[in-house]
Design a protein around this motif. Structure first.
Motif, PDB file in Angstrom:
ATOM      1  N   LEU A   1      -2.258  -7.761 -10.152  1.00  0.00           N
ATOM      2  CA  LEU A   1      -3.506  -8.285 -10.730  1.00  0.00           C
ATOM      3  C   LEU A   1      -3.448  -8.251 -12.259  1.00  0.00           C
ATOM      4  O   LEU A   1      -3.881  -9.192 -12.930  1.00  0.00           O
ATOM      5  CB  LEU A   1      -4.695  -7.450 -10.251  1.00  0.00           C
TER       6      LEU A   1
ATOM      7  N   TRP B   1     -13.928  -4.567  -5.130  1.00  0.00           N
ATOM      8  CA  TRP B   1     -13.063  -3.397  -5.309  1.00  0.00           C
ATOM      9  C   TRP B   1     -13.310  -2.843  -6.708  1.00  0.00           C
ATOM     10  O   TRP B   1     -13.376  -3.596  -7.680  1.00  0.00           O
ATOM     11  CB  TRP B   1     -11.595  -3.815  -5.144  1.00  0.00           C
TER      12      TRP B   1
ATOM     13  N   HIS C   1     -11.085 -12.351  -2.325  1.00  0.00           N
ATOM     14  CA  HIS C   1     -10.423 -11.372  -1.456  1.00  0.00           C
ATOM     15  C   HIS C   1      -9.852 -12.173  -0.293  1.00  0.00           C
ATOM     16  O   HIS C   1     -10.614 -12.782   0.470  1.00  0.00           O
ATOM     17  CB  HIS C   1     -11.431 -10.346  -0.922  1.00  0.00           C
TER      18      HIS C   1
ATOM     19  N   ASN D   1     -13.224  -5.942   0.370  1.00  0.00           N
ATOM     20  CA  ASN D   1     -13.465  -4.542   0.025  1.00  0.00           C
ATOM     21  C   ASN D   1     -14.599  -4.493  -0.994  1.00  0.00           C
ATOM     22  O   ASN D   1     -14.444  -5.049  -2.077  1.00  0.00           O
ATOM     23  CB  ASN D   1     -12.170  -3.954  -0.579  1.00  0.00           C
TER      24      ASN D   1
ATOM     25  N   ASP E   1      -6.735 -11.814  -4.273  1.00  0.00           N
ATOM     26  CA  ASP E   1      -6.324 -10.420  -4.171  1.00  0.00           C
ATOM     27  C   ASP E   1      -6.042 -10.186  -2.685  1.00  0.00           C
ATOM     28  O   ASP E   1      -6.959 -10.222  -1.856  1.00  0.00           O
ATOM     29  CB  ASP E   1      -7.449  -9.512  -4.675  1.00  0.00           C
TER      30      ASP E   1
ATOM     31  N   ALA F   1      -4.614  -7.587  -0.368  1.00  0.00           N
ATOM     32  CA  ALA F   1      -4.127  -6.218  -0.144  1.00  0.00           C
ATOM     33  C   ALA F   1      -4.104  -5.853   1.340  1.00  0.00           C
ATOM     34  O   ALA F   1      -3.662  -4.767   1.690  1.00  0.00           O
ATOM     35  CB  ALA F   1      -4.995  -5.229  -0.912  1.00  0.00           C
ATOM     36  N   TYR F   2      -4.606  -6.757   2.195  1.00  0.00           N
ATOM     37  CA  TYR F   2      -4.773  -6.365   3.607  1.00  0.00           C
ATOM     38  C   TYR F   2      -4.199  -7.389   4.590  1.00  0.00           C
ATOM     39  O   TYR F   2      -4.643  -7.452   5.737  1.00  0.00           O
ATOM     40  CB  TYR F   2      -6.266  -6.124   3.896  1.00  0.00           C
TER      41      TYR F   2
ATOM     42  N   SER G   1      -0.250  -6.833  -2.213  1.00  0.00           N
ATOM     43  CA  SER G   1       0.037  -5.395  -2.223  1.00  0.00           C
ATOM     44  C   SER G   1       0.632  -5.009  -0.866  1.00  0.00           C
ATOM     45  O   SER G   1       0.207  -5.528   0.178  1.00  0.00           O
ATOM     46  CB  SER G   1      -1.262  -4.619  -2.448  1.00  0.00           C
TER      47      SER G   1
ATOM     48  N   ALA H   1       0.698  -1.704  -0.155  1.00  0.00           N
ATOM     49  CA  ALA H   1       0.252  -0.315  -0.005  1.00  0.00           C
ATOM     50  C   ALA H   1      -0.261  -0.069   1.409  1.00  0.00           C
ATOM     51  O   ALA H   1       0.166   0.869   2.090  1.00  0.00           O
ATOM     52  CB  ALA H   1      -0.824  -0.011  -1.032  1.00  0.00           C
ATOM     53  N   LYS H   2      -1.163  -0.919   1.864  1.00  0.00           N
ATOM     54  CA  LYS H   2      -1.833  -0.654   3.147  1.00  0.00           C
ATOM     55  C   LYS H   2      -1.017  -1.176   4.327  1.00  0.00           C
ATOM     56  O   LYS H   2      -0.800  -0.462   5.293  1.00  0.00           O
ATOM     57  CB  LYS H   2      -3.220  -1.312   3.187  1.00  0.00           C
TER      58      LYS H   2
ATOM     59  N   ARG I   1       4.186   1.933  -4.956  1.00  0.00           N
ATOM     60  CA  ARG I   1       3.711   0.885  -5.865  1.00  0.00           C
ATOM     61  C   ARG I   1       4.495  -0.420  -5.664  1.00  0.00           C
ATOM     62  O   ARG I   1       5.209  -0.887  -6.554  1.00  0.00           O
ATOM     63  CB  ARG I   1       3.794   1.333  -7.342  1.00  0.00           C
TER      64      ARG I   1
HETATM   65  C1  LIG Z   1      -8.989  -5.232  -2.769  1.00  0.00           C
HETATM   66  C2  LIG Z   1      -7.858  -4.382  -3.264  1.00  0.00           C
HETATM   67  N1  LIG Z   1      -6.993  -4.901  -4.140  1.00  0.00           N
HETATM   68  C3  LIG Z   1      -5.954  -4.198  -4.604  1.00  0.00           C
HETATM   69  C4  LIG Z   1      -5.738  -2.903  -4.198  1.00  0.00           C
HETATM   70  C5  LIG Z   1      -4.592  -2.152  -4.845  1.00  0.00           C
HETATM   71  O1  LIG Z   1      -3.558  -1.841  -4.102  1.00  0.00           O
HETATM   72  P1  LIG Z   1      -2.292  -1.065  -4.734  1.00  0.00           P
HETATM   73  O2  LIG Z   1      -2.354   0.319  -4.178  1.00  0.00           O
HETATM   74  O3  LIG Z   1      -1.132  -1.852  -4.304  1.00  0.00           O
HETATM   75  O4  LIG Z   1      -2.455  -1.045  -6.218  1.00  0.00           O
HETATM   76  C6  LIG Z   1      -6.620  -2.306  -3.295  1.00  0.00           C
HETATM   77  C7  LIG Z   1      -6.446  -0.917  -2.890  1.00  0.00           C
HETATM   78  O5  LIG Z   1      -7.334  -0.218  -2.511  1.00  0.00           O
HETATM   79  C8  LIG Z   1      -7.703  -3.076  -2.800  1.00  0.00           C
HETATM   80  O6  LIG Z   1      -8.580  -2.579  -1.923  1.00  0.00           O
END
Ligand SMILES: Cc1ncc(COP(=O)(O)O)c(C=O)c1O
Length: 413
Positions: free
Chosen positions: A117, A141, A189, A194, A222, A224-225, A256, A258-259, A267
């Motif tokens: 981002l 978020w 999103h 979120n 964005d 992330a999910y 992302s 991450a999840k 990262r």
């Molecule tokens: C909507 C949204 N965007 C981005 C992220 C960021 O993810 P990262 O951990 O890859 O920075 C999150 C994480 O909670 C999120 O909920």
């Protein structure tokens, strides 16, 4: 990239150049986690930070990720720098999985690594003058405003959620897009909004895309999910593919891992830009390279190697898709269990919104006073806006959480 700030106050210094610094309160969610960790209460429950937990409440390393890790260590890992734009195999595999192999060849892409981002913001800042406005859904978020306002953008919130109906306010959304300043940027999103868990339907996404195209608004997704929301990656990537493929719009996509791959602390992310011309793709790619070089020089390698292995090997990719079904199904079953317990305990109010929502979060609609009471009296931790990470629920604590919410609401009515 780890940056540590250590401040040492030197009592012998009479003057400081830092007199005008402001104190910035700690990030609410990270502070809540720290508070939770300090709490000695045995039945405490953390529903704050959005991190997946298994049925026993423990962090879960995805089997596909474990397998990729084994393969990588068998191959012999080194700790060399990656190129500035990141691991090429990772970038190619990301583009393929997000856009789908059919769409991929038809669009021009530039791609880059983590901090997606922020990198998107840096690029958009140098590409458009005067600086475009950024429209951000309210609520959103917690980091969106911070990321873009720190880059100098003027951020404008628009009403996304109706607290009365506890649903997406689609008319207000459409009206914002109809009246937005042309050429502005809109944060979308991609799925699993979120914190509300309310996404547009496919038909509503089509209308959003048309309105944005007509007003030359730039979609900045964005994402992330993806795959974590429904358990089906293609389903969750619907909106991105609609804008980029069907509507042939230029778009930025911030991915992302991450999840959906459980690579939180590694990262791993990717900024992807779909442009109309090959020349624009080549030029923006070179700009991303320069911007990345001055930000982090080159992105972290380990997580990118894992993600690239998972996405690049057929059997591992299948395992990963199954892992996403495991995670999203457990979250769905906990959402249902919480709802059913709230109903059976007679929690005041209606709870239908909870099962209309989807994704990692539940947006309960509790007052800040109730949220505080839940933490202080029942040791149930959640974000101040009553967003809960459903992944923090399990068969061992869901009843306790529902009972605590019910009791708190009854006591205060
Ligand atoms: C909507 C949204 N965007 C981005 C992220 C960021 O993810 P990262 O951990 O890859 O920075 C999150 C994480 O909670 C999120 O909920």
């Amino acid at each position: 990239m780890t940056t540590l700030t250590t401040t040492v106050s030197t009592p012998w210094t009479e003057e400081t150049r830092f007199n005008k610094t402001r104190f910035i309160p700690p990030d609410a969610i990270f502070a809540l986690t720290a508070e939770y960790l300090q709490d000695p209460f045995p039945r405490k429950v953390n529903l704050g930070q959005g991190t997946y937990r298994d049925g026993e409440g423990n962090p879960w390393v995805l089997p596909s990720v474990n397998r990729a890790r084994e393969t990588l260590s068998a191959q012999g890992l080194n700790h060399e720098y990656l190129p500035i734009l990141g691991l090429q195999a990772f970038r190619e595999a990301t583009a393929k999985v997000v856009l789908g192999s059919e769409l991929l060849p038809s669009r021009r892409l530039s791609l880059s690594g983590t901090g997606a981002l922020h990198l998107a913001g840096l690029l958009l800042r140098v590409c458009q003058s005067p600086l475009p406005k950024i429209y951000i859904p309210e609520p959103t978020w917690s980091n969106h405003h911070q990321v873009f306002s720190s880059l100098g953008f003027s951020c404008e919130s628009f009403k996304y959620y109706d607290h009365e109906t506890r649903d997406l306010d689609i008319e207000s959304y459409y009206s914002t897009l109809r009246n937005a300043e042309p050429k502005s940027i809109v944060i979308l999103h991609a799925c699993a909004h979120n914190p509300t868990g309310c996404d547009p339907t496919k038909e509503q996404w089509r209308e959003i895309a048309q309105l944005m195209k007509a007003r030359q608004l730039f979609p900045l997704f964005d994402a992330a999910y993806l795959g974590f929301n429904s358990g089906n990656y293609d389903e969750d990537a619907f909106a991105i593919r609609l804008f980029v493929g069907e509507m042939k719009m230029e778009a930025g996509i911030c991915i992302s891992f991450a999840k959906n791959m459980g690579l939180y602390g590694e990262r791993v992310g990717c900024f992807m830009l779909a442009t109309d011309t090959k020349e624009a793709a080549v030029n923006t790619q070179s700009m991303l390279e320069m911007l990345q070089r001055s930000e982090v020089s080159n992105p972290p390698a380990f997580g990118a190697k894992i993600a690239s292995q998972v996405m690049g090997m057929k059997d591992l990719k299948e395992m990963w898709f199954a892992d996403m079904v495991t995670m999203s199904s457990r979250i769905r079953s906990m959402r249902k269990a919480l709802y059913e317990h709230l109903i059976s305990f007679g929690a005041p109010g209606s709870w239908d919104h909870l099962i209309r929502q989807s994704g990692m979060f539940g947006f309960l609609g509790l007052s800040p006073e109730i949220v505080l009471k839940l933490k202080d009296d029942y040791h149930v931790y959640m974000a101040g806006n009553s967003r809960i990470s459903i992944a923090g629920l399990n068969p061992g604590n869901v009843e306790y959480v529902a009972r605590s919410i019910t009791q708190c609401l009854k006591d205060s009515s």
